[in-house]
Scaffold this active site. Structure first.
Site, PDB file in Angstrom:
ATOM      1  N   THR A   7       0.844  -1.207   0.000  1.00 17.87           N
ATOM      2  CA  THR A   7       0.000   0.000   0.000  1.00 17.87           C
ATOM      3  C   THR A   7       0.877   1.253   0.000  1.00 17.87           C
ATOM      4  OG1 THR A   7      -1.657  -1.230   1.243  1.00 17.87           O
ATOM      5  CG2 THR A   7      -1.887   1.156   1.259  1.00 17.87           C
TER       6      THR A   7
ATOM      7  N   ASP B 207       2.536  -8.574  10.424  1.00 20.01           N
ATOM      8  CA  ASP B 207       3.898  -9.098  10.225  1.00 20.01           C
ATOM      9  C   ASP B 207       4.972  -8.239  10.906  1.00 20.01           C
ATOM     10  OD1 ASP B 207       2.588 -10.885   8.563  1.00 20.01           O
ATOM     11  OD2 ASP B 207       3.067  -9.764   6.741  1.00 20.01           O
TER      12      ASP B 207
ATOM     13  N   ARG C  28       4.032 -35.604  22.368  1.00 17.46           N
ATOM     14  CA  ARG C  28       4.224 -35.330  20.944  1.00 17.46           C
ATOM     15  C   ARG C  28       5.118 -34.115  20.704  1.00 17.46           C
ATOM     16  NH1 ARG C  28      -2.102 -36.026  19.303  1.00 17.46           N
ATOM     17  NH2 ARG C  28      -1.928 -38.145  18.497  1.00 17.46           N
TER      18      ARG C  28
END
Ligand code: F6P
Length: 365
Positions: A122, A144, A179
């Protein structure tokens, strides 16, 4: 230098949405109306709405009660570039420059300045409009946190909060099932979200694009944890994380978009690679657009309000073609020309990386 000529402004949101957009819109519009007595227009769907001449007047009431609302009341688009506008023909996509039509749409309504709330794409377009004589002010948006010139963008704090909560939740199930759980977060080519959420969530391994990982190191690390009795591990991986000498995982390409590459898939790749090398049970969780949704955190609401207010005050003081920034603890602005085409990634000597390493977090190297 006073800018007495500004009587009317238009505001738009461009690129991917993020929490806090409405808080900025509210601050811009209320400051413009309350403090500077301006007429205000809202452009629908970012540059696409400008190209298609879709603008509406915005009143004080239109922006009332939106401070806490996620998304953007104006709508947004991340595929429309007025200087390289993609349109479909029988021969596939063709491109044309429609920037003059956009300027005409503003002039017809006697709009003197454009407030662009967006990320690097932008801002690059805003800088091109500035070169054509338009008065522009940018406000730095993106989960971000990768916009050049500012220490922080609004939306980042909320995305980190969401990602941290996800890591917290994954912890308990990882522990129950012994896990390796990989949480893939967004961030494009920068590892800010992964680094901050990983540290805040106590991830055992953080993988970011700025530090290409070595798979054997990651595997050795989780095996060493197992042998110490820690029978689960949490890996927070940025979508742009990549192995040393390898490349980022591309999920798909968006035809006609100024930035067509969409990353995604590293989480599942890591789960399969780590399982193959260690035999440990691995699962991947891809957080995706959840990080862009929901109500902004109090930090983002105040940052957004400060950014919107500062943008209007600077415009009225005669500053133009700048991006509002928060740098070294204070609000200021820098020229859009300096921002265009640059991104801010995580520096390798970042203090948070050093702190994470000191508490035993692995970066896969
Ligand atoms: O720039 C914000 C962002 O959410 C990135 O983190 C992500 O890579 C990209 O946008 C996703 O884009 P889209 O919404 O087009 O899928």
């Amino acid at each position: 230098m006073a800018a007495k000529h500004i009587r009317s402004i238009a505001v738009m949101t461009g690129g991917g949405d993020c929490p806090g957009l409405n808080a900025v819109i509210r601050a811009v519009v209320k400051t413009a109306i309350n403090k500077h007595k301006l007429d205000v227009w809202g452009i629908q769907d970012g540059y696409l709405g400008l190209i298609e001449n879709r603008l509406d007047r915005l009143s004080y009431n239109d922006v009332s009660n939106i401070l806490t609302l996620g998304g953007t009341i104006l709508g947004t688009s991340n595929i429309a570039n007025p200087f390289h506008y993609a349109y479909k023909t029988g021969r596939g996509l063709q491109y044309k420059d429609v920037s003059d039509d956009c300027i005409k749409a503003l002039q017809e309504r006697q709009i003197d300045a454009l407030v662009c709330i967006g990320g690097d794409g932008t801002m690059a377009t805003a800088a091109q409009f500035a070169k054509k004589g338009l008065t522009v002010m940018g406000v730095p948006k993106t989960i971000d946190n990768d916009l050049y010139g500012t220490d922080v963008t609004f939306g980042f704090n909320t995305a980190v909060t969401t990602a941290t909560e996800a890591i917290d939740k994954v912890h308990t199930t990882a522990s129950s099932h012994h896990r390796v759980m990989i949480v893939e977060v967004m961030g494009r080519y920068a590892g800010w979200i992964a680094l901050h959420a990983g540290v805040a969530g106590g991830a055992d391994v953080i993988l970011i694009p700025e530090i290409p990982y070595e798979l054997p190191r990651v595997c050795d690390y989780v095996l060493a944890r197992s042998s110490r009795g820690k029978r689960f591990s949490i890996i927070c991986a940025a979508e742009g994380a990549k192995p040393k000498g390898g490349s980022m995982v591309v999920s798909h390409r968006v035809a006609g978009s100024p930035d067509p590459i969409r990353l995604g898939g590293i989480g599942n790749k890591l789960a399969s690679d780590i399982n193959g090398k260690t035999g440990l049970d691995c699962r991947a969780v891809v957080l995706g657009h959840v990080q862009r949704g929901g109500t902004p955190t109090p930090y983002d609401r105040t940052l957004a309000t400060n950014f919107g207010h500062t943008a209007m005050d600077l415009l009225m003081k005669g500053v133009k073609n700048h991006l509002v920034v928060f740098k070294d603890g204070r609000f200021s602005s820098i020229s859009l020309g300096r921002v265009a085409g640059r991104t801010r990634t995580v520096p390798k000597n970042c203090g948070l990386i050093r702190a994470a390493m000191a508490v035993g977090t692995s970066f896969g190297v």
